[in-house]
Design a protein around this motif. Structure first.
Motif, PDB file in Angstrom:
ATOM      1  N   GLU A 284       8.336 -34.448  11.641  1.00 13.96           N
ATOM      2  CA  GLU A 284       7.264 -35.242  11.042  1.00 13.96           C
ATOM      3  C   GLU A 284       5.898 -34.611  11.287  1.00 13.96           C
ATOM      4  OE1 GLU A 284       5.229 -38.091   9.003  1.00 13.96           O
ATOM      5  OE2 GLU A 284       7.404 -37.912   9.073  1.00 13.96           O
ATOM      6  N   LEU A 285       5.618 -34.245  12.536  1.00 14.97           N
ATOM      7  CA  LEU A 285       4.319 -33.662  12.886  1.00 14.97           C
ATOM      8  C   LEU A 285       4.102 -32.323  12.187  1.00 14.97           C
ATOM      9  CD1 LEU A 285       4.372 -34.483  16.702  1.00 14.97           C
ATOM     10  CD2 LEU A 285       2.791 -35.451  15.019  1.00 14.97           C
ATOM     11  N   LEU A 286       5.097 -31.477  12.217  1.00 11.50           N
ATOM     12  CA  LEU A 286       4.982 -30.158  11.591  1.00 11.50           C
ATOM     13  C   LEU A 286       4.882 -30.278  10.075  1.00 11.50           C
ATOM     14  CD1 LEU A 286       7.596 -28.370  13.863  1.00 11.50           C
ATOM     15  CD2 LEU A 286       5.110 -28.006  13.903  1.00 11.50           C
ATOM     16  N   GLY A 287       5.561 -31.271   9.517  1.00  7.57           N
ATOM     17  CA  GLY A 287       5.495 -31.516   8.070  1.00  7.57           C
ATOM     18  C   GLY A 287       4.094 -31.919   7.625  1.00  7.57           C
ATOM     19  N   GLN A 288       3.389 -32.685   8.468  1.00  9.66           N
ATOM     20  CA  GLN A 288       2.005 -33.065   8.153  1.00  9.66           C
ATOM     21  C   GLN A 288       1.119 -31.820   8.076  1.00  9.66           C
ATOM     22  OE1 GLN A 288       0.653 -35.890  11.085  1.00  9.66           O
ATOM     23  NE2 GLN A 288       2.353 -37.284  10.703  1.00  9.66           N
ATOM     24  N   THR A 289       1.315 -30.920   9.030  1.00 11.55           N
ATOM     25  CA  THR A 289       0.517 -29.697   9.029  1.00 11.55           C
ATOM     26  C   THR A 289       0.864 -28.828   7.830  1.00 11.55           C
ATOM     27  OG1 THR A 289       0.300 -29.762  11.433  1.00 11.55           O
ATOM     28  CG2 THR A 289      -0.086 -27.644  10.370  1.00 11.55           C
ATOM     29  N   LEU A 290       2.141 -28.711   7.519  1.00 12.25           N
ATOM     30  CA  LEU A 290       2.556 -27.933   6.353  1.00 12.25           C
ATOM     31  C   LEU A 290       1.868 -28.450   5.089  1.00 12.25           C
ATOM     32  CD1 LEU A 290       4.312 -25.795   4.945  1.00 12.25           C
ATOM     33  CD2 LEU A 290       6.187 -27.474   4.932  1.00 12.25           C
ATOM     34  N   ALA A 291       1.816 -29.764   4.920  1.00 12.28           N
ATOM     35  CA  ALA A 291       1.163 -30.351   3.747  1.00 12.28           C
ATOM     36  C   ALA A 291      -0.324 -29.995   3.712  1.00 12.28           C
ATOM     37  CB  ALA A 291       1.356 -31.873   3.742  1.00 12.28           C
TER      38      ALA A 291
END
Length: 172
Positions: free
Chosen positions: A142-149
Protein backbone atom coordinates in the motif's frame (compact mmCIF):
# COMPACT_ATOMS: atom_id res chain seq x y z
CA UNK A 1 7.75 -10.37 12.60
CA UNK A 2 6.19 -13.69 11.62
CA UNK A 3 6.24 -12.53 8.00
CA UNK A 4 10.02 -12.44 8.16
CA UNK A 5 10.30 -16.18 8.66
CA UNK A 6 10.65 -17.72 5.25
CA UNK A 7 8.42 -20.66 6.09
CA UNK A 8 5.45 -18.35 6.79
CA UNK A 9 5.87 -16.06 3.79
CA UNK A 10 4.77 -16.78 0.23
CA UNK A 11 7.49 -16.26 -2.34
CA UNK A 12 10.12 -15.98 0.41
CA UNK A 13 12.84 -16.39 -2.21
CA UNK A 14 12.20 -12.73 -3.16
CA UNK A 15 12.66 -11.37 0.37
CA UNK A 16 16.38 -10.63 0.22
CA UNK A 17 15.99 -8.98 -3.20
CA UNK A 18 13.03 -6.95 -1.88
CA UNK A 19 15.04 -5.63 1.07
CA UNK A 20 18.05 -4.85 -1.15
CA UNK A 21 15.83 -2.91 -3.56
CA UNK A 22 14.26 -0.98 -0.68
CA UNK A 23 17.75 0.02 0.54
CA UNK A 24 18.65 1.09 -2.99
CA UNK A 25 15.49 3.18 -3.39
CA UNK A 26 15.97 4.81 0.01
CA UNK A 27 19.50 5.79 -0.99
CA UNK A 28 18.23 7.02 -4.37
CA UNK A 29 15.54 9.20 -2.80
CA UNK A 30 18.05 10.77 -0.41
CA UNK A 31 20.43 11.49 -3.30
CA UNK A 32 17.57 12.95 -5.33
CA UNK A 33 16.85 15.63 -2.73
CA UNK A 34 20.18 17.30 -3.57
CA UNK A 35 19.62 16.89 -7.29
CA UNK A 36 16.16 18.47 -7.19
CA UNK A 37 17.54 21.55 -5.43
CA UNK A 38 20.14 21.97 -8.19
CA UNK A 39 17.61 21.41 -10.99
CA UNK A 40 15.16 23.87 -9.43
CA UNK A 41 17.88 26.52 -9.11
CA UNK A 42 18.87 26.04 -12.76
CA UNK A 43 15.34 26.06 -14.21
CA UNK A 44 14.15 29.20 -15.98
CA UNK A 45 10.44 28.45 -16.05
CA UNK A 46 8.49 29.19 -12.88
CA UNK A 47 6.26 26.17 -13.55
CA UNK A 48 9.31 23.94 -13.82
CA UNK A 49 10.84 25.39 -10.64
CA UNK A 50 7.53 24.77 -8.89
CA UNK A 51 7.39 21.20 -10.19
CA UNK A 52 10.90 20.50 -8.89
CA UNK A 53 10.09 22.08 -5.53
CA UNK A 54 6.85 20.10 -5.23
CA UNK A 55 8.70 16.90 -6.09
CA UNK A 56 11.30 17.76 -3.45
CA UNK A 57 8.52 17.84 -0.84
CA UNK A 58 7.06 14.61 -2.22
CA UNK A 59 10.50 12.98 -2.08
CA UNK A 60 10.71 13.82 1.62
CA UNK A 61 7.39 12.01 1.97
CA UNK A 62 8.69 9.07 -0.08
CA UNK A 63 11.61 8.74 2.31
CA UNK A 64 9.22 8.69 5.27
CA UNK A 65 7.07 6.06 3.56
CA UNK A 66 10.14 3.92 2.95
CA UNK A 67 11.01 4.22 6.64
CA UNK A 68 7.45 3.09 7.42
CA UNK A 69 7.87 0.13 5.05
CA UNK A 70 11.06 -0.95 6.80
CA UNK A 71 9.29 -0.59 10.13
CA UNK A 72 6.35 -2.70 8.90
CA UNK A 73 8.88 -5.44 8.14
CA UNK A 74 10.50 -5.17 11.56
CA UNK A 75 13.69 -3.67 10.11
CA UNK A 76 15.70 -0.50 10.62
CA UNK A 77 15.60 1.77 7.57
CA UNK A 78 19.03 1.74 6.00
CA UNK A 79 19.79 2.98 2.54
CA UNK A 80 22.71 2.27 0.29
CA UNK A 81 24.31 4.39 -2.39
CA UNK A 82 22.30 4.00 -5.56
CA UNK A 83 24.70 3.94 -8.48
CA UNK A 84 21.93 4.45 -11.02
CA UNK A 85 20.67 7.61 -9.33
CA UNK A 86 24.25 8.81 -8.93
CA UNK A 87 24.69 8.48 -12.69
CA UNK A 88 21.38 10.12 -13.53
CA UNK A 89 22.16 13.08 -11.28
CA UNK A 90 25.69 13.38 -12.67
CA UNK A 91 24.11 13.58 -16.12
CA UNK A 92 21.73 16.30 -14.86
CA UNK A 93 24.73 18.26 -13.53
CA UNK A 94 26.42 17.91 -16.90
CA UNK A 95 23.29 19.17 -18.67
CA UNK A 96 23.14 22.21 -16.39
CA UNK A 97 26.78 22.99 -17.14
CA UNK A 98 26.49 22.37 -20.89
CA UNK A 99 23.32 24.44 -21.39
CA UNK A 100 23.56 27.16 -18.72
CA UNK A 101 24.24 29.73 -21.44
CA UNK A 102 21.24 28.58 -23.51
CA UNK A 103 18.17 29.22 -21.34
CA UNK A 104 15.86 28.40 -24.25
CA UNK A 105 17.28 24.86 -24.24
CA UNK A 106 18.11 24.39 -20.56
CA UNK A 107 14.55 23.81 -19.34
CA UNK A 108 13.91 21.19 -22.03
CA UNK A 109 17.20 19.48 -21.10
CA UNK A 110 16.32 19.60 -17.39
CA UNK A 111 12.95 18.01 -18.08
CA UNK A 112 14.63 15.23 -20.05
CA UNK A 113 17.04 14.62 -17.16
CA UNK A 114 14.21 14.69 -14.61
CA UNK A 115 12.10 12.27 -16.64
CA UNK A 116 14.99 9.82 -16.78
CA UNK A 117 15.03 9.98 -12.98
CA UNK A 118 11.25 9.52 -12.82
CA UNK A 119 11.31 6.53 -15.15
CA UNK A 120 14.02 4.92 -13.02
CA UNK A 121 11.91 5.52 -9.91
CA UNK A 122 8.75 4.21 -11.60
CA UNK A 123 10.57 1.02 -12.59
CA UNK A 124 12.04 0.61 -9.10
CA UNK A 125 8.79 1.22 -7.24
CA UNK A 126 6.89 -0.97 -9.70
CA UNK A 127 9.20 -3.88 -8.86
CA UNK A 128 9.00 -3.49 -5.08
CA UNK A 129 5.21 -3.12 -5.17
CA UNK A 130 5.07 -6.42 -7.07
CA UNK A 131 7.45 -8.14 -4.62
CA UNK A 132 5.43 -6.83 -1.65
CA UNK A 133 2.23 -8.15 -3.22
CA UNK A 134 3.74 -11.56 -3.95
CA UNK A 135 5.02 -11.88 -0.36
CA UNK A 136 1.76 -10.66 1.22
CA UNK A 137 3.37 -7.57 2.73
CA UNK A 138 0.10 -5.65 2.44
CA UNK A 139 1.16 -2.52 4.35
CA UNK A 140 4.37 -2.24 2.33
CA UNK A 141 2.43 -2.79 -0.91
CA UNK A 142 0.00 0.00 0.00
CA UNK A 143 2.70 2.50 1.00
CA UNK A 144 4.93 1.77 -1.98
CA UNK A 145 1.92 1.90 -4.31
CA UNK A 146 1.15 5.45 -3.12
CA UNK A 147 4.67 6.52 -4.00
CA UNK A 148 4.52 4.77 -7.37
CA UNK A 149 1.34 6.73 -8.20
CA UNK A 150 3.01 10.03 -7.24
CA UNK A 151 6.06 9.24 -9.39
CA UNK A 152 3.78 8.61 -12.36
CA UNK A 153 1.93 11.90 -11.71
CA UNK A 154 5.25 13.78 -11.66
CA UNK A 155 6.22 12.23 -14.99
CA UNK A 156 2.91 13.38 -16.53
CA UNK A 157 3.39 16.89 -15.12
CA UNK A 158 6.90 17.11 -16.57
CA UNK A 159 5.57 16.03 -19.97
CA UNK A 160 2.89 18.74 -19.80
CA UNK A 161 5.48 21.42 -18.97
CA UNK A 162 7.68 20.18 -21.80
CA UNK A 163 4.89 20.21 -24.37
CA UNK A 164 3.35 23.52 -23.27
CA UNK A 165 6.52 25.52 -22.56
CA UNK A 166 10.01 24.10 -22.65
CA UNK A 167 9.97 22.24 -25.96
CA UNK A 168 8.15 25.00 -27.83
CA UNK A 169 10.49 27.84 -26.89
CA UNK A 170 8.10 29.82 -24.73
CA UNK A 171 9.96 30.04 -21.45
CA UNK A 172 8.36 32.21 -18.80
Amino acid sequence: MAQMKEGNMPNAHLHELFIDELKDILGAERQLLKGLKKMSAAAGSEKLKEAFNTHYQQTEGHIQRLKDVFSSLGLTARGKKCKAMEGLLAEADEIIEDFQDSPEVLDAALIAAAQKVEHYEIASYGCVVTYAKLMDHSEAKELLGQTLAEEKETDVLLTEIAMNEANVGETV
